[in-house]
Design an enzyme around this catalytic site. Structure first.
Site, PDB file in Angstrom:
ATOM      1  NE  ARG A   1      27.041 -38.787  55.816  1.00 24.21           N
ATOM      2  CZ  ARG A   1      27.205 -39.526  56.893  1.00 24.21           C
ATOM      3  NH1 ARG A   1      27.847 -39.025  57.948  1.00 24.21           N
ATOM      4  NH2 ARG A   1      26.735 -40.755  56.932  1.00 24.21           N
TER       5      ARG A   1
ATOM      6  CB  ALA B   1     -18.022 -27.662  45.184  1.00 23.52           C
TER       7      ALA B   1
ATOM      8  CD  GLN C   1      17.634 -41.494  47.562  1.00 24.66           C
ATOM      9  OE1 GLN C   1      16.541 -41.358  48.096  1.00 24.66           O
ATOM     10  NE2 GLN C   1      18.245 -42.661  47.486  1.00 24.66           N
ATOM     11  CB  ILE C   2      21.333 -35.134  48.385  1.00 26.59           C
ATOM     12  CG1 ILE C   2      21.289 -35.205  46.855  1.00 26.59           C
ATOM     13  CG2 ILE C   2      22.637 -34.483  48.857  1.00 26.59           C
ATOM     14  CD1 ILE C   2      21.177 -33.853  46.167  1.00 26.59           C
TER      15      ILE C   2
ATOM     16  CD  GLU D   1      -4.109 -20.300  45.284  1.00 28.10           C
ATOM     17  OE1 GLU D   1      -3.992 -19.731  44.192  1.00 28.10           O
ATOM     18  OE2 GLU D   1      -3.760 -19.791  46.359  1.00 28.10           O
TER      19      GLU D   1
END
Length: 383
Positions: free
Chosen positions: A269, A129, A337-338, A364
């Protein structure tokens, strides 16, 4: 509904400072040890985080829904595991008692939950359940002045740390739907309760789930929530409606952290002689994330205010849970991804958050269950 902005500002400042100075520096340790240091939990108790939503007359802060989601967003800027240890006390572990408990049940149990002396847990899901919660098989048989509970609960948050469980069990053996389900307060040290091994999860290290087995567990009749049989599923749904708004707020907090970290990385970066944030395709990922985060935050705040105003937010709460949990998944993916290759390395928080937030589309109420709740309500003409 903000009752006292000055008090709320003080709470938020305390939480922001706690997150910055204590929780974020501890994230890697929690991830590596799968355990939150006791000193951190003690400090959570000391600053009142276990009783944020419990009424003031029982030792809690009695925050409104709007106030609560703001605190949750601030708290979940750190690893979701930190909120998990106290989240059940403020949510599904206590709210059944707050909403439907008898005066005696509230007076006895809520002060212990508000102080963090007891950690609450919500035992609904079973091996057979999950989304179909009304089909639960755990039984509770009345025997004079007590009930005897038998059954197994699965994926129960904070089970290894719990002091009490809110247990959903079938009191009407002849029923085949939710009308035969009742809710019980069960002390974790009651004879016959066995906690299974801690589940090894994809993410959210430090937030523990485990099976809970009930073998002829005797529970006083006085621990039947509300003192009425057959009301357990209704209690559970009330609790979960509120919980869906809370989980949506958790998603907003996590998404904000992910986006802030990704923006910082994009500014630092250097590739092709300039910060990668100068490239339009990177900016597009940042922009999409910012827009979706704003939409989720706005949904959560509006729905919280409507609930505080006494409106029925069943559909809106499902919409919040659906959109925010899917949103944070998309934001996490973009932020990895960045980061590029660095996003796949555990030295960066984005890798851990990517795994952590995957759970929000499942627990939930899965995204698919939210879709069913929303769609069926629309077809039936509910508002």
């Amino acid at each position: 509904m903000i009752r006292d902005q000055q008090t709320l500002d003080l709470i938020l400042a305390t939480v922001h400072r706690f997150v910055r100075d204590k929780l974020i520096p501890c994230e890697q340790e929690v991830a590596e040890t799968d355990s939150i240091p006791p000193a951190i939990i003690d400090e959570m108790r000391a600053i009142g985080l276990f009783g944020l939503t419990i009424p003031e007359e029982y030792g809690g802060a009695g925050l409104t829904m709007e106030e609560e989601v703001q605190v949750i967003i601030a708290l979940t800027y750190a690893s979701p595991a930190f909120r998990s240890i106290l989240g059940t006390n403020n949510g599904i572990g206590s709210q059944g008692i707050v909403i439907d408990g008898t005066p005696e049940q509230k007076a006895f149990w809520l002060p212990q939950l508000a102080s963090g002396a007891l950690i609450g847990s919500f035992a609904l899901t079973e091996p057979g359940a999950g989304s179909d919660a009304a089909s639960l098989a755990t039984s509770a048989v009345r025997m004079d002045d007590h009930y005897v509970i038998n059954g197994t609960k699965r994926y129960i948050t904070n089970a290894p740390e719990a002091g009490i469980f809110t247990v959903m069990a079938r009191t009407d053996a002849s029923s085949t739907d939710s009308r035969g389900v009742s809710a019980f307060i069960v002390a974790a040290n009651t004879p016959g309760i066995t906690i299974g091994k801690i589940d090894r999860k994809m993410g959210q290290k430090g937030a523990h789930t485990a099976d809970v087995v009930f073998d002829n567990v005797k529970v006083p009749v006085a621990n039947l929530i509300g003192g009425i049989e057959g009301q357990g599923f209704k209690t559970a749904m009330k609790v979960l409606d509120k919980g869906r708004i809370t989980i949506a707020a958790v998603c907003v907090g996590a998404a904000q952290r992910l986006l802030d970290d990704a923006l910082r990385y994009a500014q630092e970066r250097i590739q092709f002689g300039q910060p990668i944030g100068q490239f339009q395709l990177v900016q597009a990922m940042l922009a999409d994330s910012r827009a979706e985060l704003l939409a989720a935050r706005s949904m959560v705040m509006e729905t919280a205010r409507k609930r505080d105003a006494g409106e029925n937010v069943k559909i809106d709460a499902a919409c919040c849970k659906l959109f925010a949990s899917e949103m944070v998944g998309r934001v996490a993916d973009r932020c990895v991804q960045i980061h590029g290759g660095a996003g796949y390395i555990s030295d960066y928080a984005v890798e851990r958050f990517y795994r952590d937030v995957r759970l929000f589309r499942i627990f939930e109420g899965t995204s698919q269950i939210q879709q069913l709740v929303i769609g069926r309500a629309m077809v039936l003409g509910e508002t």
